[in-house]
Design an enzyme around this catalytic site. Structure first.
Site, PDB file in Angstrom:
ATOM      1  N   CYS A   7       0.847  -1.204   0.000  1.00 52.14           N
ATOM      2  CA  CYS A   7       0.000   0.000   0.000  1.00 52.14           C
ATOM      3  C   CYS A   7       0.876   1.246   0.000  1.00 52.14           C
ATOM      4  CB  CYS A   7      -0.958  -0.004   1.193  1.00 52.14           C
ATOM      5  SG  CYS A   7      -2.381  -1.115   0.981  1.00 52.14           S
ATOM      6  N   HIS A  46      -6.460  -3.096  -1.198  1.00 49.80           N
ATOM      7  CA  HIS A  46      -5.753  -3.980  -0.261  1.00 49.80           C
ATOM      8  C   HIS A  46      -6.590  -5.226   0.008  1.00 49.80           C
ATOM      9  CE1 HIS A  46      -3.022  -5.176   2.998  1.00 49.80           C
ATOM     10  NE2 HIS A  46      -4.126  -5.707   3.499  1.00 49.80           N
ATOM     11  N   GLY A  92       5.029 -19.419   2.121  1.00 47.86           N
ATOM     12  CA  GLY A  92       6.116 -18.451   2.106  1.00 47.86           C
ATOM     13  C   GLY A  92       5.689 -17.030   1.810  1.00 47.86           C
ATOM     14  N   THR A  94       5.257 -13.411   2.383  1.00 50.54           N
ATOM     15  CA  THR A  94       5.903 -12.489   3.325  1.00 50.54           C
ATOM     16  C   THR A  94       5.236 -11.114   3.347  1.00 50.54           C
ATOM     17  OG1 THR A  94       7.527 -11.837   1.651  1.00 50.54           O
ATOM     18  CG2 THR A  94       8.152 -13.626   3.155  1.00 50.54           C
ATOM     19  N   HIS A  99      -0.490 -10.359  -4.298  1.00 47.58           N
ATOM     20  CA  HIS A  99       0.444 -10.020  -5.374  1.00 47.58           C
ATOM     21  C   HIS A  99       0.732 -11.252  -6.205  1.00 47.58           C
ATOM     22  CE1 HIS A  99       2.808 -11.092  -1.777  1.00 47.58           C
ATOM     23  NE2 HIS A  99       3.715 -11.608  -2.597  1.00 47.58           N
ATOM     24  N   HIS A 101       3.570 -12.813  -8.638  1.00 42.77           N
ATOM     25  CA  HIS A 101       4.931 -12.774  -9.170  1.00 42.77           C
ATOM     26  C   HIS A 101       4.862 -13.154 -10.650  1.00 42.77           C
ATOM     27  CE1 HIS A 101       7.137 -13.035  -5.200  1.00 42.77           C
ATOM     28  NE2 HIS A 101       5.961 -13.510  -4.816  1.00 42.77           N
TER      29      HIS A 101
HETATM   30  P1  AMP Z   1       6.006 -13.249  -1.145  1.00 41.19           P
HETATM   31  O1  AMP Z   1       7.170 -13.844  -0.404  1.00 41.19           O
HETATM   32  O2  AMP Z   1       5.348 -14.163  -2.109  1.00 41.19           O
HETATM   33  O3  AMP Z   1       5.038 -12.584  -0.184  1.00 41.19           O
HETATM   34  O4  AMP Z   1       6.629 -12.119  -2.053  1.00 41.19           O
HETATM   35  C1  AMP Z   1       6.968 -10.850  -1.591  1.00 41.19           C
HETATM   36  C2  AMP Z   1       7.953 -10.293  -2.570  1.00 41.19           C
HETATM   37  O5  AMP Z   1       8.003  -8.898  -2.388  1.00 41.19           O
HETATM   38  C3  AMP Z   1       9.380 -10.813  -2.409  1.00 41.19           C
HETATM   39  O6  AMP Z   1       9.805 -11.447  -3.620  1.00 41.19           O
HETATM   40  C4  AMP Z   1      10.195  -9.545  -2.111  1.00 41.19           C
HETATM   41  O7  AMP Z   1      11.456  -9.553  -2.720  1.00 41.19           O
HETATM   42  C5  AMP Z   1       9.299  -8.462  -2.678  1.00 41.19           C
HETATM   43  N1  AMP Z   1       9.441  -7.158  -2.059  1.00 41.19           N
HETATM   44  C6  AMP Z   1       9.440  -6.856  -0.742  1.00 41.19           C
HETATM   45  N2  AMP Z   1       9.564  -5.534  -0.556  1.00 41.19           N
HETATM   46  C7  AMP Z   1       9.624  -4.975  -1.796  1.00 41.19           C
HETATM   47  C8  AMP Z   1       9.771  -3.643  -2.275  1.00 41.19           C
HETATM   48  N3  AMP Z   1       9.849  -2.584  -1.453  1.00 41.19           N
HETATM   49  N4  AMP Z   1       9.820  -3.446  -3.615  1.00 41.19           N
HETATM   50  C9  AMP Z   1       9.750  -4.505  -4.461  1.00 41.19           C
HETATM   51  N5  AMP Z   1       9.604  -5.781  -4.074  1.00 41.19           N
HETATM   52  C10 AMP Z   1       9.554  -6.015  -2.754  1.00 41.19           C
HETATM   53 ZN    ZN Z   2      -1.767  -3.280   1.201  1.00 44.99          ZN
END
Ligand code: AMP
Ligand code: ZN
Length: 112
Positions: A7, A46, A92, A94, A99, A101
């Site tokens: 966000c 969100h 996994g 985080t 989102h 990928h």
């Molecule tokens: P997940 O582990 O599937 O929740 O993916 C979260 C992803 O967000 C990870 O691949 C991180 O490298 C990426 N990530 C975290 N913070 C940022 C940020 N500020 N800008 C771009 N990617 C981010």
């Molecule tokens: Zn959010």
């Protein structure tokens, strides 16, 4: 949503390298890329993760997949790409903002 880093990216509080944006979603490069092409596509709304996708988000998710298909052609990775969404701790996840990928640009291995 307070304290959500995605966000914060959406409202400009945290910088990102955007590759696409429209009224429903934003795509930006992952800071820890796992492939030559690795960006994330997030809805502007969100939602904590895939398990929280309800009827109101279904068109947005469909839109995101359409955007990814368009970007694949425009950015030159239409030969093959992978779309992944991690949902929950065991997967996994985080960042608790839905989102997707998008990974491309190399031979992607199998996963489990
Ligand atoms: P997940 O582990 O599937 O929740 O993916 C979260 C992803 O967000 C990870 O691949 C991180 O490298 C990426 N990530 C975290 N913070 C940022 C940020 N500020 N800008 C771009 N990617 C981010
Ligand atoms: Zn959010």
């Amino acid at each position: 949503m307070d304290n959500c880093i995605f966000c914060m990216i959406l409202n400009g509080e945290i910088p990102s390298e955007k590759v696409y944006e429209d009224e429903l979603c934003v795509a930006f490069k992952d800071i820890e890329p796992l492939a030559p092409t690795h960006f994330l596509v997030i809805p502007r709304t969100h939602v904590s993760g895939a398990s929280e996708i309800g009827p109101e988000m279904e068109p947005v998710v469909g839109h995101i997949f359409g955007v990814i298909a368009k970007l694949a052609k425009e950015l030159g990775f239409a030969d093959g790409y992978r779309v992944v969404t991690n949902c929950g701790a065991d997967a996994g996840q985080t960042v608790p903002h839905l989102h997707f990928h998008v990974l491309a640009g190399k031979q992607l291995g199998s996963f489990n």
